[in-house]
Enzyme design. Structure first.
Site, mmCIF file in Angstrom:
data_model
loop_
_atom_site.group_PDB
_atom_site.id
_atom_site.type_symbol
_atom_site.label_atom_id
_atom_site.label_comp_id
_atom_site.label_asym_id
_atom_site.label_seq_id
_atom_site.Cartn_x
_atom_site.Cartn_y
_atom_site.Cartn_z
ATOM 1 C CE LYS A 1 -21.219 -25.902 -17.425
ATOM 2 N NZ LYS A 1 -22.547 -26.495 -17.143
ATOM 3 C CB SER B 1 -17.261 -27.635 -16.501
ATOM 4 O OG SER B 1 -16.076 -27.968 -17.207
ATOM 5 C CB VAL C 1 -32.769 -24.013 -19.707
ATOM 6 C CG1 VAL C 1 -33.346 -25.360 -19.317
ATOM 7 C CG2 VAL C 1 -31.470 -24.157 -20.466
ATOM 8 C CE1 TYR D 1 -19.877 -25.472 -20.963
ATOM 9 C CE2 TYR D 1 -17.765 -25.936 -19.927
ATOM 10 C CZ TYR D 1 -19.043 -26.332 -20.270
ATOM 11 O OH TYR D 1 -19.482 -27.584 -19.915
ATOM 12 C CB CYS D 2 -14.228 -20.653 -17.695
ATOM 13 S SG CYS D 2 -13.272 -21.907 -18.540
ATOM 14 C CB ALA D 3 -17.533 -16.486 -17.200
ATOM 15 C CB ALA E 1 -32.801 -35.445 -19.959
ATOM 16 C CB THR E 2 -31.681 -35.229 -25.823
ATOM 17 O OG1 THR E 2 -31.709 -33.876 -25.445
ATOM 18 C CG2 THR E 2 -32.840 -35.575 -26.685
#
Lengths: 77, 247
Positions: free
Chosen positions: B158, B141, B63, B154-156, B13-14
């Site tokens: 998401k 995304s 996380v 990234y796609c995998a 949340a930064t």
């Protein structure tokens, strides 16, 4: 102070939304009291909180009836 | 305000979308706990919320590390109570063409963007199940559906988040807990500022809206999903992308 049996039955009633008169020691959570798989997970969580203990997953799977739960709690608390 | 009395946990949340979500939920009355990977980041979240006159604070939580998640959630439980709203927003990119992608870049993205969602969701479910009310919103995304050269990891991750969310929705919906994804397209954040002019131009050509989105335009959709008005929406992915991809 209520007995383990009374406390277990009270939690079973609360979690599964059944009447006290329906809950026998021999009652199976799934077959007699209509619990689904998520209900049984929540029931175990509620028992853990009530009796301040942790019930390992492999033990939790064996707790099929009210009596099983009472026996487990008596043996482990 | 609709979220009065509820604790909302927003990861990452930064800045960017996470910051906008934190502020939007706080505006709706929630006590917002935002996570950051550093103490400075957590302080920035706290002061940002305070400056806007909102209730909430930042905590340090990585996380990608199970122990860190556990410690962070314990802190939230003690300080504020069980979060009934969870927004999994924290994410990283380590872009490279598959032929050049390293194992560590694959693993880092899967851990931070996918495994984290499993861990935080699992950790908040007990409180939500007890309350018979919960909202889990995972930030996916547009590329989860479209695919994107250079973003296999990234796609995998998401796409994995979207599948996970649908399973979660099936498991928990009869407890008043909904799970949904919001899939942003190109939003004006630090993540898209990394793109060069040529990439940016090519991007704008495929966005019917003809502009990048604003973080607040993602946050408002997240806020809708947390509301009681969205109680019957679950297992869904809502696209926020100016029309570049319509599923």
């Amino acid at each position: 102070m209520s007995t383990v049996e009374e406390r277990v039955k009270k939690i079973v009633c609360e979690q599964l939304g059944v009447k006290e008169s329906e809950v026998q020691n021999s009652s199976s959570f799934v077959e007699d009291l209509g619990a689904d798989s998520l209900d049984t997970v929540e029931l175990v969580m509620a028992l853990e909180e009530e009796f301040e203990t942790e019930i390992p997953d492999e033990e939790a799977e064996k707790l099929g009836s009210v009596q099983n739960a009472i026996d487990y709690i008596v043996a482990h608390t | 305000m609709s979220l009065e009395g509820k604790v909302a946990l927003v990861t990452g949340a930064t800045r960017g979308i996470g910051q906008a979500i934190a502020h939007e939920l706080a505006k709706q009355g929630a006590e917002v706990v935002g996570t950051a990977t550093s103490a400075e980041g957590a302080e920035a979240i706290t002061s940002g919320l305070k400056a806007a006159g909102y209730k909430g604070y930042g905590i340090v939580m990585n996380v990608a590390e199970p122990d860190s998640i556990e410690a962070g959630l314990k802190q939230v439980a003690e300080q504020s109570g069980a979060p009934l709203i969870l927004v999994n927003n924290a994410g990283i990119t380590r872009d490279n063409l598959l032929m050049r992608l390293k194992d560590e870049d694959w693993s880092a993205v899967l851990e931070t963007n996918l495994s984290s969602v499993y861990r935080t969701s699992k950790a908040v479910l007990r409180g939500m199940a007890k309350a018979r009310w919960g909202r889990i919103i995972n930030i996916s995304s547009v590329v989860a559906g479209m695919g994107n050269a250079g973003q296999g990891n990234y796609c995998a991750a998401k796409a994995g988040v979207e599948g996970f969310t649908r399973s979660l929705a099936k498991e928990m919906s009869n407890r008043g807990i909904t799970a949904n994804c919001v899939a942003p397209g190109f939003i004006d954040t630090d993540m898209t500022k990394k793109l060069d002019d040529k990439q940016r131009e090519a991007m704008l050509e495929i966005i019917p809206a003809g502009r990048l989105g604003e973080p607040g335009e993602v946050a408002s959709v997240v806020a809708f999903l947390t509301s009681d008005g969205a109680a019957y929406v679950t297992g869904e992915t809502i696209h926020v992308n100016g029309g570049m991809y319509m599923g």
